[in-house]
Design a protein around this motif. Structure first.
Motif, PDB file in Angstrom:
ATOM      1  N   ARG A   1       0.964   5.241   8.297  1.00  0.00           N
ATOM      2  CA  ARG A   1      -0.418   5.749   7.965  1.00  0.00           C
ATOM      3  C   ARG A   1      -1.050   6.119   9.331  1.00  0.00           C
ATOM      4  O   ARG A   1      -2.156   6.718   9.513  1.00  0.00           O
ATOM      5  CB  ARG A   1      -1.390   4.544   7.304  1.00  0.00           C
ATOM      6  N   THR A   2      -0.667   5.711  10.679  1.00  0.00           N
ATOM      7  CA  THR A   2      -0.964   6.310  11.824  1.00  0.00           C
ATOM      8  C   THR A   2      -0.464   7.217  12.233  1.00  0.00           C
ATOM      9  O   THR A   2      -1.218   7.892  13.277  1.00  0.00           O
ATOM     10  CB  THR A   2      -0.754   4.977  12.965  1.00  0.00           C
ATOM     11  N   GLY A   3       0.358   7.923  11.762  1.00  0.00           N
ATOM     12  CA  GLY A   3       0.926   9.274  12.222  1.00  0.00           C
ATOM     13  C   GLY A   3       2.274   8.959  12.964  1.00  0.00           C
ATOM     14  O   GLY A   3       2.835  10.026  13.276  1.00  0.00           O
ATOM     15  N   LYS A   4       2.831   7.683  12.951  1.00  0.00           N
ATOM     16  CA  LYS A   4       3.624   7.543  14.140  1.00  0.00           C
ATOM     17  C   LYS A   4       5.139   7.674  13.169  1.00  0.00           C
ATOM     18  O   LYS A   4       5.245   7.469  12.059  1.00  0.00           O
ATOM     19  CB  LYS A   4       3.956   5.975  14.462  1.00  0.00           C
ATOM     20  N   LYS A   5       6.016   8.597  13.517  1.00  0.00           N
ATOM     21  CA  LYS A   5       7.103   9.052  13.255  1.00  0.00           C
ATOM     22  C   LYS A   5       8.424   8.398  13.675  1.00  0.00           C
ATOM     23  O   LYS A   5       8.448   8.224  14.940  1.00  0.00           O
ATOM     24  CB  LYS A   5       7.362  10.621  13.252  1.00  0.00           C
ATOM     25  N   THR A   6       9.180   8.041  12.656  1.00  0.00           N
ATOM     26  CA  THR A   6      10.506   7.106  13.225  1.00  0.00           C
ATOM     27  C   THR A   6      11.495   7.660  12.244  1.00  0.00           C
ATOM     28  O   THR A   6      11.402   8.049  11.318  1.00  0.00           O
ATOM     29  CB  THR A   6      10.328   5.669  13.157  1.00  0.00           C
ATOM     30  N   GLY A   7      12.863   7.268  12.799  1.00  0.00           N
ATOM     31  CA  GLY A   7      13.967   7.643  11.806  1.00  0.00           C
ATOM     32  C   GLY A   7      13.966   6.711  10.465  1.00  0.00           C
ATOM     33  O   GLY A   7      13.496   5.719  10.641  1.00  0.00           O
ATOM     34  N   LEU A   8      14.386   7.199   9.547  1.00  0.00           N
ATOM     35  CA  LEU A   8      14.578   6.469   8.181  1.00  0.00           C
ATOM     36  C   LEU A   8      15.903   5.687   8.268  1.00  0.00           C
ATOM     37  O   LEU A   8      16.803   6.289   8.183  1.00  0.00           O
ATOM     38  CB  LEU A   8      14.553   7.601   7.252  1.00  0.00           C
ATOM     39  N   GLU A   9      15.602   4.569   8.369  1.00  0.00           N
ATOM     40  CA  GLU A   9      16.930   3.556   8.785  1.00  0.00           C
ATOM     41  C   GLU A   9      17.978   3.517   7.362  1.00  0.00           C
ATOM     42  O   GLU A   9      18.981   3.248   7.725  1.00  0.00           O
ATOM     43  CB  GLU A   9      16.550   2.295   9.074  1.00  0.00           C
TER      44      GLU A   9
ATOM     45  N   VAL B   1       0.814  -1.193   0.188  1.00  0.00           N
ATOM     46  CA  VAL B   1      -0.213  -0.162  -0.123  1.00  0.00           C
ATOM     47  C   VAL B   1       0.978   1.235  -0.036  1.00  0.00           C
ATOM     48  O   VAL B   1       2.124   1.080   0.214  1.00  0.00           O
ATOM     49  CB  VAL B   1      -0.988  -0.007   1.304  1.00  0.00           C
ATOM     50  N   ASN B   2       0.169   2.386  -0.278  1.00  0.00           N
ATOM     51  CA  ASN B   2       0.851   3.607  -0.203  1.00  0.00           C
ATOM     52  C   ASN B   2       0.878   3.988   1.230  1.00  0.00           C
ATOM     53  O   ASN B   2       0.134   4.788   1.851  1.00  0.00           O
ATOM     54  CB  ASN B   2       0.299   4.743  -0.843  1.00  0.00           C
ATOM     55  N   ALA B   3       1.917   3.419   1.971  1.00  0.00           N
ATOM     56  CA  ALA B   3       1.871   3.232   3.536  1.00  0.00           C
ATOM     57  C   ALA B   3       2.304   4.394   4.464  1.00  0.00           C
ATOM     58  O   ALA B   3       1.992   4.852   5.330  1.00  0.00           O
ATOM     59  CB  ALA B   3       2.512   2.099   3.917  1.00  0.00           C
ATOM     60  N   ALA B   4       3.266   5.217   3.652  1.00  0.00           N
ATOM     61  CA  ALA B   4       4.105   6.227   4.464  1.00  0.00           C
ATOM     62  C   ALA B   4       4.593   7.300   3.595  1.00  0.00           C
ATOM     63  O   ALA B   4       4.458   7.352   2.373  1.00  0.00           O
ATOM     64  CB  ALA B   4       5.395   5.623   5.060  1.00  0.00           C
ATOM     65  N   LYS B   5       4.981   8.457   4.503  1.00  0.00           N
ATOM     66  CA  LYS B   5       5.658   9.521   3.637  1.00  0.00           C
ATOM     67  C   LYS B   5       7.068   9.789   4.572  1.00  0.00           C
ATOM     68  O   LYS B   5       7.026   9.397   5.796  1.00  0.00           O
ATOM     69  CB  LYS B   5       4.775  10.793   3.673  1.00  0.00           C
ATOM     70  N   ALA B   6       7.847  10.369   3.685  1.00  0.00           N
ATOM     71  CA  ALA B   6       9.253  10.689   4.468  1.00  0.00           C
ATOM     72  C   ALA B   6       9.553  12.188   4.278  1.00  0.00           C
ATOM     73  O   ALA B   6       9.236  12.799   3.383  1.00  0.00           O
ATOM     74  CB  ALA B   6      10.112   9.583   3.864  1.00  0.00           C
ATOM     75  N   SER B   7      10.502  12.430   5.052  1.00  0.00           N
ATOM     76  CA  SER B   7      11.123  13.845   4.823  1.00  0.00           C
ATOM     77  C   SER B   7      12.759  13.724   5.144  1.00  0.00           C
ATOM     78  O   SER B   7      13.072  12.958   5.903  1.00  0.00           O
ATOM     79  CB  SER B   7      10.536  14.839   6.078  1.00  0.00           C
ATOM     80  N   ILE B   8      13.360  13.989   4.206  1.00  0.00           N
ATOM     81  CA  ILE B   8      14.792  14.030   4.182  1.00  0.00           C
ATOM     82  C   ILE B   8      15.436  15.264   3.854  1.00  0.00           C
ATOM     83  O   ILE B   8      15.099  15.898   2.983  1.00  0.00           O
ATOM     84  CB  ILE B   8      15.403  12.922   3.002  1.00  0.00           C
ATOM     85  N   HIS B   9      16.762  15.826   4.729  1.00  0.00           N
ATOM     86  CA  HIS B   9      17.320  16.942   4.426  1.00  0.00           C
ATOM     87  C   HIS B   9      18.668  16.605   4.871  1.00  0.00           C
ATOM     88  O   HIS B   9      19.166  15.762   5.562  1.00  0.00           O
ATOM     89  CB  HIS B   9      16.778  17.972   5.267  1.00  0.00           C
ATOM     90  N   GLY B  10      19.593  17.287   4.348  1.00  0.00           N
ATOM     91  CA  GLY B  10      20.877  17.233   4.745  1.00  0.00           C
ATOM     92  C   GLY B  10      22.119  18.307   4.047  1.00  0.00           C
ATOM     93  O   GLY B  10      21.597  19.056   3.383  1.00  0.00           O
TER      94      GLY B  10
END
Length: 750
Positions: free
Chosen positions: A630-638, A592-601
């Protein structure tokens, strides 16, 4: 320091001639050598679309690794080739497979799985070879098909790396970058000595995996017809870890035994019709075979033995047409490309042990065949004070993808079996693009736009349908389209300072197995279902930076730095959508289209080429990323690697010999940046490498190096992430990088 081959040969000849010269002549020759040792202005030759040879006028970070640099590094694969590129990682897990199911079943099977740029990898980074996309990555069950196994560094004239989104020129997969592997050309080889023929033999050895190999090269031709043949073979064993515990079982930290045999060949014919028109016909074949004995998987009496094998094959036929005419008022450059490539990954597993479930085997294959072509043109013209450089073209490809599986207990392809994880599928893509590099004095404005449409069309499959239709999951057709705009501004205040800013949109279309995948293992409490409503992944990325070149009395400085940020939407992932994990209520997984991500550097590079053959090169890359489910839980992008710093110093007083030292520093990964904080994270590490070369004559040169000079024990985060490895695990050393290793090669050329 990048010097053209012609200067390299001249410098060598000058040194040899000095032996038989009078003092006056020798003094004149010494002056010639001194002239050769002065820092030269860097000229970058690139086939990357829309990238100018003057990197001061490019709104992106571009780097090029040449064939000479690959040889000097004794790079036997792409992981070696990109070792000193901060922010560009090649993921390769330790080969430690075990069991025909579970996470350990694929551990290390993907080999050099792919390239990570700015925190994203796999099918989210565009990998090309002479403009042809490499096969897509795929993983399921005991099969893991990486993308690096289809490459061979001994075939390449250069590797071009474009950091940042590139969908506006290349389409799907160009979310965070493009890597283009450009194969050798007969003219490159004939230019070495300026003769009508060229022959070379290059044997090599690397102690990190006790591998040895040889590359043979020949080229011939005249002003009208040229030909080339490159043959390469390599045999090796397991890549060593820094562990010391042998034996069998999970406590083993030494590498599990394996052997591999790699073979490749590249043939190319070039027909120069006239100075403006050239046809190139090339054929390439690559085959990598591996056999492993997983001693670490033994757990008697349940498992008394586990053997595995992998066979990767790829064949490519390509016809290219090149037209260059600076006097043509309509277009000055035209490139046409027609190609066919077939590729297949087959992996076999055999597990022996206690009845009734053992012995058992799994035999799974994945095939990705593609036929396609494209046309690219460049037109330069003026409208008043504005100078235009249009880059435009079209791409079209049709791929056939399929997989097959067989194994113990899999006979009817129903129930808990999945003889086809997805049906044979036709995957067609059409793209059209336009970019205008508009220059008004020191200012460049670069708008670009690409349109892509794709269609995923499954074919009737008795094996897949036997599973899916019975469970109301028939295969579906999926199609969509996307626009990818780009806008960049560059202002060259002076050669020493050229700031830029750009916006770009990227996208990645779903893969056939993400749209149509089904298997049912209800007896174990889980199943997988299809999703015909998947949307493409998209990104909006912004980048600001500056670069420059500054000649000084102390040498030539060139530098670049950039800050970037990207927002990524509709990330595709397999997640649990229903069920409780029981036989009566199995957990149902679905892409599914399960998540979104944010990357900066931030990233930066500095080259300082001084007088008298001394040069310094350094770079760093720091990226931070988070993902939101999808639940709004935010974690680090491994998949984001920690801070990386690379620095190298080189002393090359003449073109006869050089010595170089490179250091690599990686910061530690933070617990708050991973999904499971109890998992082991790699601590910071610092390693030093040495390399050197000596040219005995114009026909013979020796390259030798030492990696990890101080024999440090360290883990590379890109290689170990995702492991369920606790901080207290006593077998962590099994996943370390190699200790001190040596490499050497000798090249004879005539």
């Amino acid at each position: 320091m990048k010097l053209c081959k012609k200067k390299l040969v001249l410098a060598t000849a000058v040194v040899l001639q000095q032996w038989a010269m009078t003092p006056a002549t020798a003094q004149q020759t010494t002056q010639q050598l001194a002239a050769l040792n002065r820092p030269l202005d860097e000229i970058t030759v690139t086939a990357t679309r829309g990238v100018d040879s003057d990197l001061n006028r490019v709104a992106a970070t571009v780097s090029v690794i040449t064939a000479e640099e690959l040889e000097q590094q004794n790079a036997k694969d792409i992981k070696d080739a990109l070792r000193y590129e901060p922010g560009v990682e090649v993921r390769r897990s330790v080969y430690r497979v075990g069991g025909v199911t579970g996470a350990s079943a694929t551990m290390g099977r993907g080999g050099n799985e792919g390239i990570n740029i700015r925190g994203l990898e796999g099918n989210r980074v565009m990998l090309l070879e002479d403009g042809v996309a490499l096969p897509r990555a795929f993983s399921q069950g005991t099969l893991s098909a990486g993308r690096g196994a289809y490459t061979d560094t001994d075939l390449y004239q250069r590797i071009e790396i474009l950091r940042g989104p590139a969908s506006s020129m290349y389409g799907s997969d160009g979310l965070t970058g493009v890597v283009n592997f450009v194969t050798k050309d007969p003219q490159d080889l004939l230019n070495v000595f300026g003769k009508s023929s060229y022959f070379a033999l290059r044997p090599s050895y690397d102690s990190s995996d006790s591998s040895y190999g040889a590359t043979g090269t020949m080229a011939f031709g005249n002003d009208h017809v040229q030909g080339m043949l490159v043959l390469n073979a390599r045999h090796g064993n397991e890549t060593e870890t820094n562990g010391s515990v042998g034996g069998t079982g999970a406590a083993r930290t030494k590498a599990d035994p394996l052997t591999y045999n790699n073979r490749s060949a590249l043939g190319k014919l070039v027909f120069k019709i006239d100075p403006r028109n050239v046809f190139k016909l090339s054929f390439e074949t690559v085959e990598n075979k591996l056999r492993g004995d997983s001693l670490s998987a033994v757990a008697a009496p349940t498992i008394t033995g586990y053997q595995s094998a992998s066979d990767v094959k790829s064949n490519k036929l390509q016809l290219q047409y090149e037209h260059d005419d600076t006097d043509n008022p309509v277009f000055q450059k035209l490139r046409a490309n027609l190609y066919y490539r077939d590729s297949k990954t087959s992996q076999y597993s055999f597990e022996n042990g206690a009845a009734p479930t053992r012995p058992r085997f799994r035999d799974i294959s994945y095939q990705d065949d593609i036929f396609g072509g494209g046309v690219l043109a460049e037109s330069g013209f003026n409208t008043g004070i504005i100078k235009h450089k249009l880059t435009y073209g079209v791409d079209l490809s049709v791929a056939k993808l399929q997989m097959a599986a067989s194994g113990t207990g899999w006979t009817t392809c129903t129930g808990t079996q999945y003889c086809e994880y997805f049906p044979k599928t036709e995957y067609s893509v059409f793209g059209a693009y336009l970019q205008d590099d508009m220059r008004i004095g020191a200012l460049s404005i670069v708008p670009g736009l690409r349109y892509d449409s794709y269609k995923i069309k499954p074919e009737a499959s008795a094996k897949y349908d036997a599973q899916a239709i019975a469970n109301r999951q028939p295969a579906s057709t999926s199609k969509d389209s996307a626009f990818s705009p780009r806008l960049a501004f560059i202002y060259e205040v002076a050669p020493a300072f050229a700031p830029y800013i750009q916006y770009a949109r990227g996208f990645r279309s779903p893969s056939p197995h993400e749209v149509n995948s089904y298997f049912n293992n209800a007896s174990q409490g889980y199943s997988q279902i299809a999703n015909p409503n998947l949307k493409p992944e998209t990104s909006n990325s912004y980048e600001i930076g500056f670069r420059g070149k500054l000649p000084t009395s102390a040498g030539l400085f060139s530098y670049s730095t950039a800050a970037y940020a990207g927002e990524y939407r509709n990330f595709i992932d397999s997640v649990s959508v229903a069920g409780a994990g029981t036989v009566l209520n199995p957990t149902i997984f679905q892409y599914v289209n399960a998540a979104k991500a944010s990357i900066h550097g931030f990233e930066g590079r500095l080259d300082w080429r001084m007088e008298r053959g001394l040069s310094l090169k350094t770079g760093f890359a720091y990226t931070k990323g988070t993902t939101t489910d999808r639940t709004g839980k935010k974690t680090g992008l491994e998949s984001v690697a920690p801070l990386s710093v690379v620095a190298g110093v080189r002393y090359e007083p003449t073109q006869v010999w050089f010595v170089q030292s490179d250091v690599i520093y990686n910061a530690s990964k933070k617990k708050e940046d991973i999904a499971t904080p109890t998992n082991f994270v790699s601590p910071s590490f610092f390693v030093m490498d040495l390399s050197s070369g000596y040219r005995f004559s114009k026909n013979a040169v020796l390259y030798a190096g030492i990696r990890n000079l101080f024999d440090r024990k360290y883990w590379n985060w890109t290689d170990i992430r995702g492991l369920s490895l606790a901080d207290s695990a006593t077998n962590k050393d099994a996943y370390t990088e190699p200790g001190r290793s040596f490499n050497v090669s000798m090249k004879f050329e005539y």
